[in-house]
Design an enzyme around this catalytic site. Structure first.
Site, PDB file in Angstrom:
ATOM      1  N   PHE A  29     -27.571 -11.441   8.411  1.00  0.00           N
ATOM      2  CA  PHE A  29     -26.741 -11.907   7.297  1.00  0.00           C
ATOM      3  C   PHE A  29     -25.821 -13.071   7.680  1.00  0.00           C
ATOM      4  CE2 PHE A  29     -27.981  -7.574   6.453  1.00  0.00           C
ATOM      5  CZ  PHE A  29     -28.399  -7.625   5.127  1.00  0.00           C
ATOM      6  N   LYS A  75       0.819  -1.224   0.000  1.00  0.00           N
ATOM      7  CA  LYS A  75       0.000   0.000   0.000  1.00  0.00           C
ATOM      8  C   LYS A  75       0.850   1.269   0.000  1.00  0.00           C
ATOM      9  CE  LYS A  75      -3.983  -2.116   0.099  1.00  0.00           C
ATOM     10  NZ  LYS A  75      -3.494  -3.359  -0.483  1.00  0.00           N
ATOM     11  N   ASN A 104      -6.200  -3.473  -7.895  1.00  0.00           N
ATOM     12  CA  ASN A 104      -6.407  -4.913  -7.795  1.00  0.00           C
ATOM     13  C   ASN A 104      -5.845  -5.566  -9.048  1.00  0.00           C
ATOM     14  OD1 ASN A 104      -7.805  -5.183  -5.262  1.00  0.00           O
ATOM     15  ND2 ASN A 104      -9.516  -4.131  -6.231  1.00  0.00           N
ATOM     16  N   GLU A 129      -5.055  14.123   7.132  1.00  0.00           N
ATOM     17  CA  GLU A 129      -5.260  13.900   5.698  1.00  0.00           C
ATOM     18  C   GLU A 129      -6.610  14.476   5.293  1.00  0.00           C
ATOM     19  OE1 GLU A 129      -4.947   9.663   5.304  1.00  0.00           O
ATOM     20  OE2 GLU A 129      -7.097   9.348   5.603  1.00  0.00           O
ATOM     21  N   GLU A 158      -6.278   1.890  -4.322  1.00  0.00           N
ATOM     22  CA  GLU A 158      -5.400   0.747  -4.540  1.00  0.00           C
ATOM     23  C   GLU A 158      -5.654   0.192  -5.928  1.00  0.00           C
ATOM     24  OE1 GLU A 158      -6.246  -2.477  -1.910  1.00  0.00           O
ATOM     25  OE2 GLU A 158      -8.406  -2.433  -2.291  1.00  0.00           O
ATOM     26  N   GLU A 185      -8.792   1.378  -8.167  1.00  0.00           N
ATOM     27  CA  GLU A 185      -9.910   1.823  -7.336  1.00  0.00           C
ATOM     28  C   GLU A 185      -9.673   3.245  -6.829  1.00  0.00           C
ATOM     29  OE1 GLU A 185     -10.779  -1.056  -4.304  1.00  0.00           O
ATOM     30  OE2 GLU A 185     -11.501  -2.488  -5.794  1.00  0.00           O
TER      31      GLU A 185
END
Length: 682
Positions: free
Chosen positions: A348, A116, A290, A200, A288, A275
């Site tokens: 769920f 990352k 993928n 940030e 990031e 993304e």
């Protein structure tokens, strides 16, 4: 081109890769665990190799076994699908070192994007927007205000060692930044013994939007538009669509060009996804990359007309991309719903077991109604009668629709969900239906916090209000009347004892708490039209016609000139006389009886279900991995009682009240069913 490839995966993605390989004339090798020996991907492949026991770490994650299977079968390439080893740089390198092609990016690209911090540095170097921030420790509140001004409000003030919501503040002006810094530092010092603070940019009303990229070994990279993936539950995507209802053409172009720049910076070859988090003002920042095919790739395939799996295979074989950026299409609108084996009404929780019925909408629709469902696709790795094991991910299918615009795509998806017959396990279809009907989803006004905001207390049956509940009542009466007509037509009935059809009925809408409602209904057959009738409910008229048979679960037809797809079942475990109707996520259980029978039913005493408050029950099917109590032990409310494992999830069961354990009714290692008692209290 390869003549044989091995798919190092399972489930729907393995079946998806096999479908494209067959189309290209390429032989396929499936790998499987002991739990998957009867799985659909094993049956579809030309060859299949057993890897080992059910747990992934002993089968699908063992690189040595997969390499050995590829060598033994003569496969020239390996497609990793997604999950498992798809983003494992060591596996990608190993495949190449063994003289086979890895149908995915090169190992160095996977490595560059897998870290990352390193990926953010690479993105900065490639002039890709990253979230602005000050990542070094800030020494004073005054300095924090200066930095916040430079970044631009609003900002997020965060403790370096923060967690659980402590040491975090959002500031919209100088005053809030000054006070927020002091509060965060104090909280961090007291909670973590570490008072380092950084700042940030805070992205307001964030959306998760991703760009599909495609690169080849000749230096060509293009982007295939975007996908909107903001409808998420606990960071897991639920509904995806392409294009996004939010971003402008200018933003799309800017995001696409930055994604291509990043892909070129790491010499990317294959399909990949960049993304971004996108703010309410369409400011976007890299999250990031993928380095694999995404679960939601079908929506991109729908609007571009491309087969991404085929392009991955061709690129891996050294071919050039067959199109340029100018040739990338964006036609219509596509939506994907992830169909998961989980019970939305039980928070769920995973649902495993045998699929007693599994009929996707394209198969369950009667011929007369298929025109309305043109553009429906189902990607799945399961089949009717198959088993849903407890060892893997809960997603069992992806339902994808493609329409001329977003309104048509939503309508098609709702109709397709109505026609998706799944029995034997629970699925999240009612939840998907509720999301698609939500006014804010329909208008495209949502962000990543949508589900957390609107379903903060979980999902309940009341969360799916039907637009016309009387339609369900009318349909129950219509189906019952048709069954009476058929019974009346049977030969050999004794004179005076034959079945009488009648026109007046009482539809008893049953409630679990005994608060039943009794609806008088009148049914008139339409003379000369088989399967047609006019049903009147409280003065409302429903002209119904259906070509479906009485034993069909999926009933299609026309109501007041509008097509419909409804699921109807006769009998439940509790009540063999019940008629259950499901439509647009709403489910009602009814009894359709004569008016006199309705009067008598209303006088019947309600039989309350057995009191199970003294038991700890299994909320789902799964493996009992631990029982933390024993007979005679005093247990306090909130204390850990047992642990159940299913579908990569570990669920801890806690005592609801203080008590003393009377009996332990299930043993560690036992496979449990829903509502099976585990522990009994005195």
């Amino acid at each position: 081109m390869f003549t044989k490839i091995l798919i190092a995966n399972r489930g729907e993605i393995a079946c998806r890769v096999i479908a494209t390989a067959k189309k290209m004339g390429i032989a396929t090798v499936a790998v499987y665990s002991e739990a998957d020996k009867e799985a659909r991907h094993v049956q579809l492949a030309d060859e299949a190799v057993l890897l080992g026991p059910a747990p992934s770490r002993e089968s699908y994650l063992v690189a040595d076994k997969i390499i050995e299977a590829a060598k033994k079968t003569g496969a020239q390439a390996i497609h990793p699908g997604y999950g498992f080893l798809s983003e494992n740089e060591a596996f990608a390198k190993r495949v190449e070192d063994e003289g086979m092609a890895f149908i995915g990016p090169k190992h160095f690209s996977i490595a560059a994007m897998g870290d990352k911090i390193a990926s953010k540095k690479l993105a900065n170097a490639a002039n890709v927007n990253t979230i602005p921030g000050w990542n070094d420790a800030i020494e004073s509140a005054e300095r924090a205000v200066e930095i916040a001004r430079d970044i631009g409000y609003p900002v997020m003030i965060k403790a370096s060692a923060g967690g659980g919501g402590k040491g975090l503040r959002v500031a919209f002006n100088d005053k809030e930044a000054l006070e927020g810094f002091t509060s965060c530092r104090n909280e961090a010092r007291n909670s973590f013994g570490d008072d380092r603070i950084f700042i940030e940019k805070f992205v307001q009303e964030p959306r998760h939007i991703e760009i599909q990229v495609l690169g080849d070994s000749h230096g060509n990279v293009i982007y295939l538009n975007e996908r909107e993936c903001s409808i998420q539950r606990r960071h897991q995507k639920v509904i995806e669509e392409a294009p996004s209802p939010f971003i402008s053409d200018a933003t799309r172009k800017a995001m696409g060009e930055q994604a291509v720049a990043l892909a070129k910076a790491v010499k990317y070859q294959s399909a990949g996804t960049v993304e971004f988090v996108v703010g309410k003002d369409q400011d976007f920042y890299f999250l990031e990359m993928n380095t694999r095919l995404q679960v939601e790739h079908p929506v991109t395939e729908c609007i571009t007309g491309l087969d991404l799996v085929e392009l991955m295979i061709r690129v891996a074989a050294g071919e050039k991309l067959p199109l340029t950026q100018d040739q990338v299409k964006r036609e219509g609108w596509a939506i994907e719903c992830r169909i998961n084996a989980e019970d939305p009404f039980r928070n769920f929780l995973p649902s495993t077991g045998r699929l007693v019925r599994f009929v996707p909408p394209a198969q369950s629709m009667f011929q007369a109604n298929t025109e309305a469902l043109h553009g429906v696709r189902v990607d799945t790795g399961v089949q009717d009668g198959g088993e849903i094991p407890m060892f893997y991910d809960s997603m069992i299918a992806k339902l994808i629709v493609h329409g001329k615009d977003r309104t048509e795509a939503i309508a098609k998806m709702r109709e397709a969900l109505n026609g998706f017959v799944i029995r034997g396990i629970s699925s999240n279809i009612p939840f998907q239906a509720a999301l698609l009907a939500h006014p804010k989803f329909i208008t495209g006004d949502f962000n990543t916090g949508f589900i957390a905001e609107h379903y903060s207390k979980g999902f309940r049956a009341e969360d799916v209000p039907h637009s016309d509940p009387d339609f369900l009542v009318a349909l129950a009466a219509f189906v019952r009347r048709k069954s009476r007509e058929r019974a009346a037509g049977l030969s050999g009935q004794l004179p005076g004892y034959g079945v009488k059809v009648g026109h007046d009925f009482c539809v008893v809408v049953l409630s679990s708490d005994g608060q039943h409602t009794y609806r008088p209904v009148h049914v008139d057959e339409v003379v000369g039209q088989l399967g047609s009738a006019v049903v009147t409910v409280d003065g409302k008229r429903y002209a119904l016609s259906s070509p479906s048979r009485l034993n069909d679960i999926c009933v299609t037809g026309i109501c007041n000139a509008e097509p419909f797809t409804v699921q109807v079942e006769r009998g439940t475990p509790r009540n063999p006389l019940a008629l259950v109707v499901q439509h647009n996520g709403t489910r009602i259980e009814t009894m359709v009886v004569s008016p006199r029978m309705g009067e008598l039913h209303a006088l019947m005493p309600f039989k309350a279900p057995a009191d199970m408050s003294k038991y700890v029950l299994s909320p789902m099917p799964g493996l009992l991995v631990d029982v933390a109590v024993q007979p005679g032990q005093k247990v306090q409310a909130g204390e850990r009682v047992a642990v159940i494992e299913a579908m990569k999830m570990e669920n801890v069961l806690f005592a609801a009240a203080d008590g003393v354990v009377s009996k332990v009714l299930a043993a560690k290692g036992e496979s449990l069913i829903v509502d099976q008692p585990i522990v009994e209290f005195e």
